[in-house]
Design a protein around this motif. Structure first.
Motif, PDB file in Angstrom:
ATOM      1  N   GLU A 105     -18.075 -12.299  17.464  1.00  0.00           N
ATOM      2  CA  GLU A 105     -18.686 -11.680  16.281  1.00  0.00           C
ATOM      3  C   GLU A 105     -19.339 -10.355  16.688  1.00  0.00           C
ATOM      4  O   GLU A 105     -19.714 -10.172  17.847  1.00  0.00           O
ATOM      5  N   PHE A 106     -19.466  -9.469  15.697  1.00  0.00           N
ATOM      6  CA  PHE A 106     -20.207  -8.241  15.987  1.00  0.00           C
ATOM      7  C   PHE A 106     -21.247  -8.006  14.908  1.00  0.00           C
ATOM      8  O   PHE A 106     -21.154  -8.522  13.794  1.00  0.00           O
ATOM      9  N   ILE A 107     -22.234  -7.213  15.266  1.00  0.00           N
ATOM     10  CA  ILE A 107     -23.272  -6.822  14.314  1.00  0.00           C
ATOM     11  C   ILE A 107     -23.497  -5.322  14.478  1.00  0.00           C
ATOM     12  O   ILE A 107     -23.402  -4.791  15.586  1.00  0.00           O
ATOM     13  N   VAL A 150     -25.610 -13.952  16.569  1.00  0.00           N
ATOM     14  CA  VAL A 150     -24.269 -13.388  16.726  1.00  0.00           C
ATOM     15  C   VAL A 150     -23.577 -14.143  17.858  1.00  0.00           C
ATOM     16  O   VAL A 150     -24.014 -14.107  19.005  1.00  0.00           O
ATOM     17  N   LEU A 167     -20.854  -6.209  20.045  1.00  0.00           N
ATOM     18  CA  LEU A 167     -19.777  -7.204  19.934  1.00  0.00           C
ATOM     19  C   LEU A 167     -20.003  -8.215  21.052  1.00  0.00           C
ATOM     20  O   LEU A 167     -19.975  -7.857  22.241  1.00  0.00           O
TER      21      LEU A 167
END
Lengths: 121, 121
Positions: A75-77, A71, A53
């Motif tokens: 935003e998160f991945i 990202v 995050l």
């Protein structure tokens, strides 16, 4: 014991990039704070999924087999286990990591960038 | 498949308070987005620890056996399993929840505020 922490205070407590600090635990997972700067190494985690995050800056997550994802802050991945990836921060970037406590920062690679016995903040 | 999500877009996708949405999964844990408003019910989770990261607004986490903790935006709190708690949001509050996928929002209490089969966003 109840743990309450401020992300800003946590990030202020260390400088070193690519050296995650453990800020809390939820069952078998750890919440970590990390500063990223420049390119990390290609690696994968055979069993652990990993969440990034982005709190400040911008992270580019590169993958061997698909196109990179940028990202942004807020935003998160999620990088699933088994997926080879390389985090790259062209400018300094602060991230919250969420991953099983067994996760080694360099995954399947053990080299000078591997950090064991993470500090707690 | 790689999941990348924006917290702002996730929170914009629903209105209903106390009805967490699943935004992603990391091994056996789920990352959820929730809107809180007013007081929830007293409950505990017998096995699951629970993390609340406040994104906007302010959360007061009340405990039966110790004093309440006020969690501001940019702060997180971990409520260990077994600890009875009651989240209270005197103004609307957005939180990221991190907890095992088995976690029921009302813990050991099953009533009109219990939400099963959470929507995914």
């Amino acid at each position: 014991m109840i743990v309450k922490k401020s992300l800003a205070e946590g990030f202020a407590a260390f400088e070193e990039p690519w050296s995650p600090r453990v800020a809390g635990e939820i069952n078998n997972m750890q919440i970590k704070l990390a500063k990223l700067e420049g390119a990390f190494i290609w690696h994968r985690h055979d069993e652990e999924d990993e969440l990034f995050l982005v709190i400040s800056g911008r992270l580019r997550m590169e993958f061997r087999e698909q196109k990179a994802q940028v990202v942004e802050a807020g935003e998160f991945i999620v990088v699933p286990h088994g997926v080879e990836h390389r985090p790259v921060a062209e400018e300094p970037c602060e991230v919250v990591l969420l991953e099983p406590g067994t996760t080694l920062n360099t995954g399947n690679v053990d080299n000078g960038r591997t950090v064991r016995n993470l500090e707690r903040i």
